[in-house]
Design an enzyme around this catalytic site. Structure first.
Site, PDB file in Angstrom:
ATOM      1  N   HIS A 179      37.467  -4.566  44.994  1.00  0.00           N
ATOM      2  CA  HIS A 179      37.998  -4.357  43.645  1.00  0.00           C
ATOM      3  C   HIS A 179      36.850  -4.109  42.690  1.00  0.00           C
ATOM      4  CE1 HIS A 179      36.883  -8.143  41.501  1.00  0.00           C
ATOM      5  NE2 HIS A 179      36.794  -8.613  42.729  1.00  0.00           N
ATOM      6  N   CYS A 180      37.169  -3.448  41.568  1.00  0.00           N
ATOM      7  CA  CYS A 180      36.199  -3.282  40.488  1.00  0.00           C
ATOM      8  C   CYS A 180      36.748  -4.033  39.287  1.00  0.00           C
ATOM      9  CB  CYS A 180      35.954  -1.806  40.191  1.00  0.00           C
ATOM     10  SG  CYS A 180      37.408  -0.914  39.619  1.00  0.00           S
ATOM     11  N   VAL A 181      36.333  -3.663  38.096  1.00  0.00           N
ATOM     12  CA  VAL A 181      36.742  -4.414  36.922  1.00  0.00           C
ATOM     13  C   VAL A 181      38.190  -4.154  36.528  1.00  0.00           C
ATOM     14  CG1 VAL A 181      36.051  -2.700  35.202  1.00  0.00           C
ATOM     15  CG2 VAL A 181      35.895  -5.140  34.648  1.00  0.00           C
TER      16      VAL A 181
END
Length: 634
Positions: free
Chosen positions: A190-192
């Site tokens: 995941h990223c932000v």
């Protein structure tokens, strides 16, 4: 105090970009929330208000802030910059820190990010839009850090139904089920803002189930990755719950990217390479097209009168000639532009790419446009290399020779840099790399790719000469779907090759009409829709499409409802067939859309104008009639 208007100040210097024009569906479709984007002109991010840091992603490419009044924003530096894993970013704050308006939050190395091929467009998103409504945006097109960017007003908050850990755990399980179950997941991270998956089979995805989840703000597939947009502050919790429930191993962004890249076939990888090379030089080419359109108006007869403006008013001749010189420069030195961008993409020195491109158009070489007549007359100049005759010709307007030569140059440069001592690299690497590549280009690469380029050009010309209606119908129908896959970037190279070889292109006018068709369908949705948010999105994205940028209309409106997209395809295919039958040509590549008429050969303006009428009336009528039948759902 939450009453009244609250100002968000610009966190960095740059040019304002509407969110709908950001080339990332997560932001363009406002999955994360509303806001603006900035194309930065420096690498410093400052606090847009006083408050605190609520989230600083480990890769430092994005930061979440909360003002003293409770406004929550996300500043996302660049697109897909999460894959840099922090390289080029420096943080001057940490999560939980108190900040004052104007404090330096982050810095980033613009040159490094651009060299690695990343777009620096920075979205500034209001992530708690259920509590704060944007009252107004700045009217400026350029902005300085600290200037007023937007104003917000407080509104009654809608309570989230998925805030508890137990609810997030249920949502995480639903997401896994909707993407085909745990056995369909190769790797996940995941990223932000979003979950990122490399899946074994994307056909198993239940898109409808994802769209119905409260926690999911959007989902799409790109470059072999399937991305599920969750939102700042929640995505990491959902990911944690997903890992806990499924037992899948946590992966890095690079691992997901590597697995996703393996899923792309050779054609997809080649298309991505071409897109990475041609998109950065597109502004120069489009500018050249617009200026050539102005020159066409001044220098061609039959537009305002039987004689050209320069013939009626000779005092305009000098101005027209000067405009022509300015406009033609980008196309005359096209190999230098391609060499710069290609070397950047292949990991070599951009300056060597420029020099290589200039070598291929050196004035001492026979101009490529004069090669045909020189060949007939037997006057092609040659070099005698110990008995080996090599044609002494340039490659003006050619695409393939400099593309392949740049790849060779980059590989040689990289090879030498790894093996030559640092103290003598300046004396060895560039001279040897350029010399070897230059000889290979004039002896092998140039003649072969020049021939292949001519085959492509001759084949297309022959096809559209004999089967104009079919060719226009098919290309008009396929262009918009190609935009979805990214394949349309391939045809930029084809258009440039056609212009370089024949002086005009019959493909680009169809592109311009396809853009107008997508805009017309979006305008129909604007008039038919009841929802104010959809009306606003359809109106702004339709206008954008008519100015040549179709992604907001396609991804934000037309593909979402499907029938507007199909109606646009029907209109552009019919118009494509008509204008190819009328032999409509463009003398250059300009802005695809209504302004595209200035790139059309003046004698073809009437036929192109009829084509514009077709792509406005047909898509608009079909979309509006179908939308009225489905109006309760709009």
């Amino acid at each position: 105090m939450k009453n009244g208007k609250h100002v968000i100040h610009a966190p960095l210097n740059g040019r304002i970009l509407q969110l709908e024009k950001v080339p990332d569906p997560t932001f363009a479709q406002k999955m994360m929330g509303d806001g603006l984007a900035i194309k930065p002109t420096n690498g410093e991010v400052i606090a847009p208000f006083s408050g605190k840091v609520v989230q600083l992603f480990p890769t430092k490419h994005a930061i979440g802030l909360q003002s003293d009044d409770g406004i929550e924003i996300l500043i996302h530096i660049g697109l897909e910059t999460v894959s840099l894993d922090g390289d080029g970013f420096n943080a001057f704050v940490k999560q939980g820190d108190r900040i004052e308006k104007g404090d330096t939050l982050l810095t980033f190395d613009m040159d490094l990010l651009e060299k690695k091929g990343f777009q620096l467009v920075t979205p500034i998103i209001i992530t708690n839009g259920d509590e704060w409504h944007i009252a107004s945006f700045t009217a400026n097109t350029a902005i300085q850090a600290g200037d007023e960017l937007m104003t917000l007003v407080h509104q009654a908050r809608q309570e989230s139904q998925t805030s508890s850990t137990g609810e997030l755990a249920k949502e995480a399980k639903k997401i896994v089920d909707a993407i085909g179950g745990v056995n369909n997941i190769q790797v996940a991270t995941h990223c932000v803002t979003r979950l990122r998956f490399a899946l074994k089979d994307e056909k198993k995805i239940d898109k409808q189930a994802l769209d119905n989840m409260d926690v999911v703000k959007g989902a799409f597939s790109t470059n072999g990755q399937f991305q599920v947009v969750i939102g700042q502050g929640t995505v990491d919790k959902v990911y944690h719950e997903m890992v806990e429930q499924t037992g899948i191993q946590e992966a890095s962004k690079e691992e997901v990217k590597a697995v996703s890249g393996q899923k792309q076939n050779a054609l997809q990888r080649a298309i991505k390479v071409l897109a990475d090379i041609f998109i950065p030089i597109l502004p120069a080419i489009v500018t050249a097209g617009l200026l050539m359109g102005i020159n066409n108006i001044l220098a061609n007869s039959g537009i305002f009168a039987e004689q050209a403006v320069t013939e009626l008013y000779p005092q305009w001749a000098g101005i027209a000639d000067m405009i022509n010189i300015i406009a033609n420069t980008a196309l005359t030195f096209l190999p230098a532009l391609i060499g710069w961008s290609a070397m950047k993409r292949f990991g070599g020195s951009e300056l060597l790419g420029v020099v290589l491109g200039l070598i291929l158009v050196h004035p001492a070489l026979l101009n490529a446009w004069e090669y045909g007549s020189a060949l007939k007359e037997g006057t092609v100049p040659t070099w005698d290399l110990f008995g080996l005759e090599v044609n002494k010709i340039g490659y003006q307007g050619q695409v393939l020779p400099v593309l392949f030569a740049s790849w060779v140059l980059a590989k040689i440069e990289i090879f030498l840099r790894k093996r030559v001592w640092d103290s003598i690299q300046l004396l060895v690497v560039a001279p040897v790399a350029l010399l070897v590549t230059g000889f290979l280009t004039f002896i092998i690469i140039g003649p072969i790719t020049f021939t292949i380029g001519n085959w492509i050009t001759d084949g297309l010309v022959e096809l559209f000469d004999h089967y104009a209606v079919i060719g226009g119908l098919v290309y008009g129908a396929l262009y918009a779907p190609m935009v979805i896959t990214g394949m349309h970037h391939t045809f930029l190279a084809v258009d440039l090759q056609l212009i370089g070889s024949t002086g005009s292109t019959f493909l680009w006018p169809i592109l311009a009409l396809s853009n107008i068709a997508q805009g017309a369908a979006a305008f129909a949705m604007m008039l038919a829709a009841k929802d104010e948010k959809l009306k606003g999105l359809a109106g702004t994205s339709g206008f954008s499409a008519w100015l040549g940028i179709t992604e907001p209309a396609m991804f934000g409106v037309n593909l979402r409802f499907k029938y507007p997209f199909i109606a646009a395809i029907i209109g552009s295919s019919i118009a494509g067939a008509f204008i190819t039958m009328q032999k409509v040509l463009a003398s250059s590549i300009g802005v695809g859309g209504v302004p595209g008429i200035f790139s059309i050969v003046p004698g073809n303006w009437t036929a192109f104008g009829i084509g514009i009428g077709i792509v406005i009336i047909i898509p608009f009528t079909i979309t509006y009639m179908l939308a009225l039948r489905k109006r309760n759902n709009l």
